[in-house]
Scaffold this active site. Structure first.
Site, mmCIF file in Angstrom:
data_model
loop_
_atom_site.group_PDB
_atom_site.id
_atom_site.type_symbol
_atom_site.label_atom_id
_atom_site.label_comp_id
_atom_site.label_asym_id
_atom_site.label_seq_id
_atom_site.Cartn_x
_atom_site.Cartn_y
_atom_site.Cartn_z
ATOM 1 N N ARG A 16 -22.416 -0.926 -1.391
ATOM 2 C CA ARG A 16 -22.022 -2.342 -1.275
ATOM 3 C C ARG A 16 -22.596 -3.024 -0.036
ATOM 4 N NH1 ARG A 16 -15.862 -3.861 -2.181
ATOM 5 N NH2 ARG A 16 -15.453 -2.535 -0.387
ATOM 6 N N ARG A 35 0.826 -1.209 0.000
ATOM 7 C CA ARG A 35 0.000 0.000 0.000
ATOM 8 C C ARG A 35 0.865 1.265 0.000
ATOM 9 N NH1 ARG A 35 -5.197 -2.233 0.734
ATOM 10 N NH2 ARG A 35 -6.680 -0.729 1.464
HETATM 11 P P1 AMP Z 1 -9.112 -3.439 1.653
HETATM 12 O O1 AMP Z 1 -9.894 -4.658 2.003
HETATM 13 O O2 AMP Z 1 -7.918 -3.725 0.774
HETATM 14 O O3 AMP Z 1 -9.987 -2.348 1.079
HETATM 15 O O4 AMP Z 1 -8.495 -2.867 3.023
HETATM 16 C C1 AMP Z 1 -9.332 -2.451 4.069
HETATM 17 C C2 AMP Z 1 -8.516 -1.722 5.109
HETATM 18 O O5 AMP Z 1 -7.525 -2.610 5.660
HETATM 19 C C3 AMP Z 1 -7.720 -0.522 4.595
HETATM 20 O O6 AMP Z 1 -8.513 0.661 4.529
HETATM 21 C C4 AMP Z 1 -6.628 -0.424 5.663
HETATM 22 O O7 AMP Z 1 -7.162 0.114 6.851
HETATM 23 C C5 AMP Z 1 -6.322 -1.891 5.947
HETATM 24 N N1 AMP Z 1 -5.255 -2.442 5.091
HETATM 25 C C6 AMP Z 1 -5.379 -3.383 4.109
HETATM 26 N N2 AMP Z 1 -4.206 -3.653 3.541
HETATM 27 C C7 AMP Z 1 -3.289 -2.862 4.159
HETATM 28 C C8 AMP Z 1 -1.888 -2.669 4.012
HETATM 29 N N3 AMP Z 1 -1.174 -3.320 3.068
HETATM 30 N N4 AMP Z 1 -1.273 -1.785 4.836
HETATM 31 C C9 AMP Z 1 -1.961 -1.113 5.773
HETATM 32 N N5 AMP Z 1 -3.288 -1.227 5.957
HETATM 33 C C10 AMP Z 1 -3.957 -2.101 5.159
#
Ligand code: AMP
Length: 212
Positions: A126, A87
């Site tokens: 969603r 990220r």
């Molecule tokens: P996602 O399911 O990819 O939309 O991720 C949901 C949330 O998980 C994000 O908004 C972050 O709070 C956290 N998150 C997911 N992947 C990461 C990562 N690689 N680094 C830091 N936080 C993460």
């Protein structure tokens, strides 16, 4: 089959594309968001800390993310898709070190392109089924549940992720622009970057198949 890193704004289709690849090619789908959501259900101090960060749409600390990811990657013996990781540029550097240590290939990096207004509707509209995980949307016109609040597949109740609201979307989108988008330059310089149009989900699989 090559390992795949997906870079995309929230709701740009990372999960959808991963599901298609898992079904057709037996890829392993590793979503750091899913790994974190699992831990956030725990009543431990760590679980509650993560739950708060997820709810606010903030990035979770590298220390936590890398511990979960390394545990997962240690057990992997087939091609995998990384969804939601790296990220930040710092995570990308540390990931290079991790795959060297674990003897894994970087593979290809794929950027999913999608308009802001479509992303917002995908997030704000969603709903997920609490029993089978099916995904619905009440704003995009795609996968509208036949009956409000009920899963078409299994009759389970539909719920919203705690971070699927307009305010949290704005924070997540801004974080994407500021912290994640610079990864495009980072991987372009490495020469393994590709783009896919994810405005409609129909063509995504074909486009990525041409790259694999
Ligand atoms: P996602 O399911 O990819 O939309 O991720 C949901 C949330 O998980 C994000 O908004 C972050 O709070 C956290 N998150 C997911 N992947 C990461 C990562 N690689 N680094 C830091 N936080 C993460």
């Amino acid at each position: 089959m090559k390992n795949i890193i997906l870079i995309a704004a929230p709701a740009a289709g990372k999960g959808t594309l991963s599901d298609l690849l898992v079904k057709k090619y037996d890829y392993l789908h590793i979503s750091t968001g899913d790994l974190l959501r699992e831990v956030s259900k725990e009543t431990t101090e760590l679980g509650q800390k993560i739950a708060k960060m997820l709810k606010n749409g903030e990035l979770v600390t590298d220390e936590i993310v890398f511990e979960l990811l390394e545990n997962k990657l240690c057990q992997v013996d087939k091609p995998y898709i990384l969804d939601g990781f790296p990220r930040t540029i710092n995570q990308a550097y540390k990931y290079d070190e991790l795959i060297q240590k674990l003897n894994k290939d970087l593979g290809i990096v794929v950027v999913l392109n999608c308009d802001y207004e479509i992303l917002k509707k995908r997030i704000v509209g969603r709903y997920l089924c609490k029993d089978c995980g099916s995904i619905y949307n009440t704003l995009t016109g795609v996968n509208t549940p036949k009956q409000e609040g009920i899963c078409d597949n299994c009759g389970g109740a539909l719920y919203k992720r705690s971070d699927d609201n307009e305010e949290s979307f704005k924070t997540r989108y801004e974080t994407y622009l500021e912290k994640t988008k610079p990864l495009i330059d980072f991987y372009e310089k490495k020469g393994n970057l590709y783009y896919i149009d994810s405005q409609t989900t129909d063509t995504m699989l074909k486009e990525i198949e041409d790259l694999l």
